[in-house]
Structures are given as structure tokens and as C-alpha cells.
Design a protein around this motif. Sequence first.
Motif, PDB file in Angstrom:
ATOM      1  N   ASP A 192      62.528   0.388  30.864  1.00  0.00           N
ATOM      2  CA  ASP A 192      63.033  -0.807  30.180  1.00  0.00           C
ATOM      3  C   ASP A 192      63.093  -2.011  31.114  1.00  0.00           C
ATOM      4  O   ASP A 192      63.370  -1.873  32.310  1.00  0.00           O
ATOM      5  N   VAL A 193      62.877  -3.177  30.556  1.00  0.00           N
ATOM      6  CA  VAL A 193      63.045  -4.424  31.302  1.00  0.00           C
ATOM      7  C   VAL A 193      64.521  -4.762  31.430  1.00  0.00           C
ATOM      8  O   VAL A 193      64.995  -5.136  32.508  1.00  0.00           O
ATOM      9  N   SER A 194      65.263  -4.629  30.343  1.00  0.00           N
ATOM     10  CA  SER A 194      66.681  -4.974  30.332  1.00  0.00           C
ATOM     11  C   SER A 194      67.530  -3.710  30.394  1.00  0.00           C
ATOM     12  O   SER A 194      67.440  -2.848  29.509  1.00  0.00           O
ATOM     13  N   VAL A 195      68.314  -3.597  31.462  1.00  0.00           N
ATOM     14  CA  VAL A 195      69.210  -2.456  31.659  1.00  0.00           C
ATOM     15  C   VAL A 195      70.513  -2.985  32.235  1.00  0.00           C
ATOM     16  O   VAL A 195      70.586  -4.149  32.662  1.00  0.00           O
ATOM     17  N   PRO A 196      71.563  -2.186  32.280  1.00  0.00           N
ATOM     18  CA  PRO A 196      72.799  -2.644  32.931  1.00  0.00           C
ATOM     19  C   PRO A 196      72.531  -3.056  34.374  1.00  0.00           C
ATOM     20  O   PRO A 196      71.704  -2.453  35.066  1.00  0.00           O
ATOM     21  N   ASN A 197      73.208  -4.080  34.832  1.00  0.00           N
ATOM     22  CA  ASN A 197      73.021  -4.567  36.189  1.00  0.00           C
ATOM     23  C   ASN A 197      73.333  -3.456  37.185  1.00  0.00           C
ATOM     24  O   ASN A 197      74.349  -2.774  37.072  1.00  0.00           O
ATOM     25  N   GLY A 198      72.436  -3.270  38.138  1.00  0.00           N
ATOM     26  CA  GLY A 198      72.590  -2.198  39.106  1.00  0.00           C
ATOM     27  C   GLY A 198      71.808  -0.958  38.752  1.00  0.00           C
ATOM     28  O   GLY A 198      71.722  -0.023  39.550  1.00  0.00           O
ATOM     29  N   ALA A 199      71.215  -0.919  37.548  1.00  0.00           N
ATOM     30  CA  ALA A 199      70.374   0.199  37.142  1.00  0.00           C
ATOM     31  C   ALA A 199      68.908  -0.148  37.385  1.00  0.00           C
ATOM     32  O   ALA A 199      68.535  -1.313  37.505  1.00  0.00           O
ATOM     33  N   VAL A 200      68.075   0.877  37.435  1.00  0.00           N
ATOM     34  CA  VAL A 200      66.646   0.688  37.645  1.00  0.00           C
ATOM     35  C   VAL A 200      66.029   0.072  36.392  1.00  0.00           C
ATOM     36  O   VAL A 200      66.192   0.588  35.282  1.00  0.00           O
ATOM     37  N   ASN A 201      65.326  -1.030  36.571  1.00  0.00           N
ATOM     38  CA  ASN A 201      64.585  -1.623  35.464  1.00  0.00           C
ATOM     39  C   ASN A 201      63.116  -1.773  35.852  1.00  0.00           C
ATOM     40  O   ASN A 201      62.699  -1.400  36.947  1.00  0.00           O
ATOM     41  N   ARG A 202      62.343  -2.330  34.937  1.00  0.00           N
ATOM     42  CA  ARG A 202      60.895  -2.420  35.164  1.00  0.00           C
ATOM     43  C   ARG A 202      60.562  -3.297  36.363  1.00  0.00           C
ATOM     44  O   ARG A 202      59.598  -3.033  37.089  1.00  0.00           O
ATOM     45  N   TRP A 203      61.356  -4.328  36.594  1.00  0.00           N
ATOM     46  CA  TRP A 203      61.059  -5.225  37.708  1.00  0.00           C
ATOM     47  C   TRP A 203      61.284  -4.541  39.050  1.00  0.00           C
ATOM     48  O   TRP A 203      60.536  -4.770  40.000  1.00  0.00           O
TER      49      TRP A 203
END
Length: 605
Positions: A192-203
Motif C-alpha cells: 500500500d501507498v498509504s499506511v499508518p505512519n511508521g509502517a512500511v509503505n510503497r515508498w
Amino acid sequence: MNKFISIRLFIGILAFSMVACNDDFLEKTPETDIDAGSFFNTEEDLNLYVYNLYDFPSTGIYTDDAYSLTDNAFSTGNVELKTMMTTNPSSTTITSGWAKEDWEQLRKANFFLENFNKASISQERLHHFEGLARFFRARFYVGKVKRYSDVPWTDKALSQDSLDVLFDERDPREIVISKIMEDYEFAMNNVDVSVPNGAVNRWLVKADYARFLLYEGTYRKYHAELNLSGSAADLLQKAVDVAKDIMDNGSFNLYTTGKPDQDYSSLFASADLSNNPEVIFGRFYQANVLNGDSGENLFGNYETYPVKDLVQAYLMKDGSFYSSQPNYQQNQFVAEFNDRDPRLYQTFAYPGWVLVRSGTYAQGAGLYVQQLAKNFSGYHQIKGFYNTTDQDVRNNMDVPLYRFAEILLIYAEAKAELGQLTQGDLDITVNKLRDRVAMPHMTLGAPVDPVEAAKFPNVTSGQRAEILEIRRERRVELALEGRRYDDLMRWEAGKFLEKEPQGIYFASLGKHDVTGDGIPDIYLLPASQSIPEKKETNSLGKVLQYYRVGTFGQDVSVFLGGTNSGNIQIIENSGTFVAPKYYYRPIPQQQMQLNPNLKQIFGWE
């Protein structure tokens, strides 16, 4: 989003660890032997398990340059490569990295991948979780390839008791790398691109992938022993493409408020990086909930400290080479900091800096005066050091692990290595970094610094000058963030570590000003003299700091390069870097005995 969301994420990791110790659930079997029918049923189950794969560093990045051994920083501690270079290492003495616990992360990732799709969630969500697990598997194998090159590849969840004997033989590096890239590609397209802050995302996946692609592309280009140079360009082009995607579509920017003397350093002493436009991924802390703090030892004379070679890498304020200054090697401490790149003052304790947090610094708080000691450089690090006595403030500090600045440098370096770098490329990468600290722009066709050229004689391409300056920019921008060791290894620059690290220069014995006010602070005595009981005070009423200096083997406070002058000496013999052997590590002999199919490579026995 705010940092409290990321705190909850890491509490989730703790919660999973607590569940793993529950007598009624997991204690009877290892956590990766969980009955899939009992656990992998909901998205919450998948999240809890994936959180247990998180293996990111924290404030340790600020000492990694020393503990891995680089030309940025040194350590008095037991550093593996330092020991290798000064002894006769073998597979019986280099024993870490291949034990059962060293493969546990792989086992956990593969077990998840065998069972996650039993959860009752959408296919899109399943792809997200598969991407996360494959991302962590890719990261795991990147570490193993860096250490051993050829390693066994498996996508099976091996049983806990068979890890040390089940592997057959080493798979070739290129095969393992192709599997790593498959994992990264899947994760890059599905997490996912959008995840909770501090979690692994696409970026983050893309940033980690770009970092790896630059590493492997340049490693293959400069390491002839691999016979893989023909594939280096494809990897470098992929690094360009992934970095440019982040630059164009990631909504990241360099952090700047127009304060060139503060903006850079504020990234490493911030109570909230969760919304900082430069931070792609970080570790987020909250006092009394999840405490941070880099520790007092980062500044004090404990085990790690920066060295002169890094100080000399910074340009002058006008953009000229520091090495072009007359007799620059004999500049004393105050002169070294005159008219330099502002990042120098935001990384090192400088003349006139004031120490507040002095718990491990014997001379106490106040105007910074070097506390000299044997085997230490006399330089002190303030990057990542939280200079306050307020414990809650220190515990609240966040750590930037992946910065947009690094993406710009990846793009610029890969383009230069491909021979494709343009002035436009420099303007959107290196020169953005220089703008933040009000430094002059880098231009194509810049002159070659003979000091840098001597360090990297294997750089012979058409854009040699540009490669050397981008490497300097990378070193300065990412100084003491734990990236230097990988850089030296991928550039095939291990032999440079044979150069003995040095500390600050003293032109003579006697009194010396190190605060920049023209008033002496330190008094150097020859080894033949004793420190007087009644010490002299300066015009400010401060007692001078006395040190007896001499050479290795003498009973003195500080080792000096010459009888009456010279650089502080740190180690008597740096040893020998045996290439290509020391770019890799042996499989420990015990593991070789357990699995005769494993073979040593690159001269290890």
C-alpha cells in the motif's frame, strides 16, 4: 497523521512478542509453527505477524560508521574487520552470521508466505501482505549477499531444528540477486501507498530497492572477481528509474526553512519527524511510551569517534577543495573549521560549541574543550547527539532512516556511473542539497581533487570528476548515518582502510586554543615531564587541561605523530586489507562440518 500512530504500530510488535510467550498459544511450538487455522484468519492476525518482521535500526546508525570500520569514524571496540586486518583470520575465528538464529528472519518470512492467503480478506489486501513479507525477505537476502556473496536461496519455511544442516549448497550471486529483485518488484507494485505512519509503505520499498540497486550495480562494476560487470549497467539504469519515480511521484522534498546553519542538523534532533517532507521512513518515539535517546556515549570518549579524514572531505564555503588550502594538513583545530561547508559545523563539535549534556564527559558542561585520551581522535560528534539534560526531550527524539536526500544522491551517482549525467541532473539532486546549506553549485566538468582521485584510482570513466564529487557529496550529506561502509565496499575501496586514522593536529607542544577565542585551553607536555600539581589558569580563570604526549609504547596521555608536533595517533598498525578476500566473510567452520556441501570462496579456508 502524527507520531502516535507509529507508536501504536511498534506497541503492536511488542504485543505479538507477548503473545508468542503465552503458555496456551505459542509456547508449545515455535511462533512460525503456529497452526495456520488458528491464527492466519484475519487482517489483524496478518498485521501482528508482519510487525514481528520489522528489523530496522534506530540510533545505532550514528555509530555504525565506526563499528563497521570506515574512514569516517573509528572504534576502540572489537570491530570484526579491524580484527581481520590485524590478525590471520579464518573460518574458525570469523564465526558469526551463519548460525540458526541468523536465518530466523527468513524462516519467519517464508512461514508467513506459506500461510497468509488463508485469511478472509480481499485479494488486494492479500497482495499487500505478500508484498510486505517479500520485502522483508529481500532485505534479509541483501544482508546475506553483502556478507557472503553466494548463499543458498530458499522460499520454504524450514523447521527450527534443521536450519544449520538443511541447506544444500550455495547458489550463485546472480541467481540470488534475481530472486531478491523479484521480491522487491512484487512489493513495489503491491504494498500500500498509504499506511499508518511508521509502517512500511510503497515508498519505503522503492527507497530500499533503489539503495540496493545502486549498491549491486556499482559492486558489479568495480569488483572484477565476480565476472558480472556486463550486467552492472542494467542495475544502475534500474536504480535511476526507481529513484526518479520517487523524485517525481513521491511528494517528498528536502527539509528547509531557509536557515542553512540549522536545517540540516535539525533532522537529527527532532521531536517529531512524522510529517517532515524529507523523511521517507523513520523510527518514531514518544517519551514514557516508547523511549528513544541516542545515549551519552555518542559524544563522550567511550568507543566511537569521527576522524580527520572525514573533516578534510568537506569543501570550503566557496566550493573549493579544502585540500587546495596551503599546508592544509597542518591546520590546527580552530583553523580547520574556518569557512567550511556548514554541514561540518552541524556534524562535529566545533570551536565555540557549548556542551550541555555532559554525563560521560569528565570536563563537564560549558564551552567545548577537547577531552583528549589515548586511542581517541580528539574530534567529537554532535550529529545524532541530543544535547539536553531533559530526559523526556531526549526520549522523544525521532530517527530518520530513509531520507529523500539519499534518493537524490542515488539518482545522481547512478547517472554518472552510466556516463549520462547532465547539468540538469545535478541541479535537481546535488545542487538541491547544496542550496539547503548555501553552498555553491556543482557543475559538469569540475576539476578533479587529486586527494579524492588518489583514494579511488579505479574510477576511470568519462565522468570521473563528476563521480568523485558526487561521492564526496554523498559522504558529507550522509556522514555518520551508517552508509559509509557499504559505499567503500561497493566501490572496491577496502585498501584505503589500511591508511592509519588520525586525529587533530598540534603544531607544537605547549599551550593551545581550541575554542577560537585566542585564549589557551590545553597544555601539551613532553613525555619527560610530569603534570604539575598546581595547574595554570588562563585569562578567563579556567584551569588549563594538561596532557603528556608521546609515541606508542610510552606511558603518556596522548599519542602524537611526531616528537614535538603532529596529528593525534589512534592505532599503531591498521593492518592489511586482503582483496578480494576481505570484501566477504567465510562460512564458519562449524557450519561447514554440519553441511559438507557448502564450499568456501574467495580464498577463505
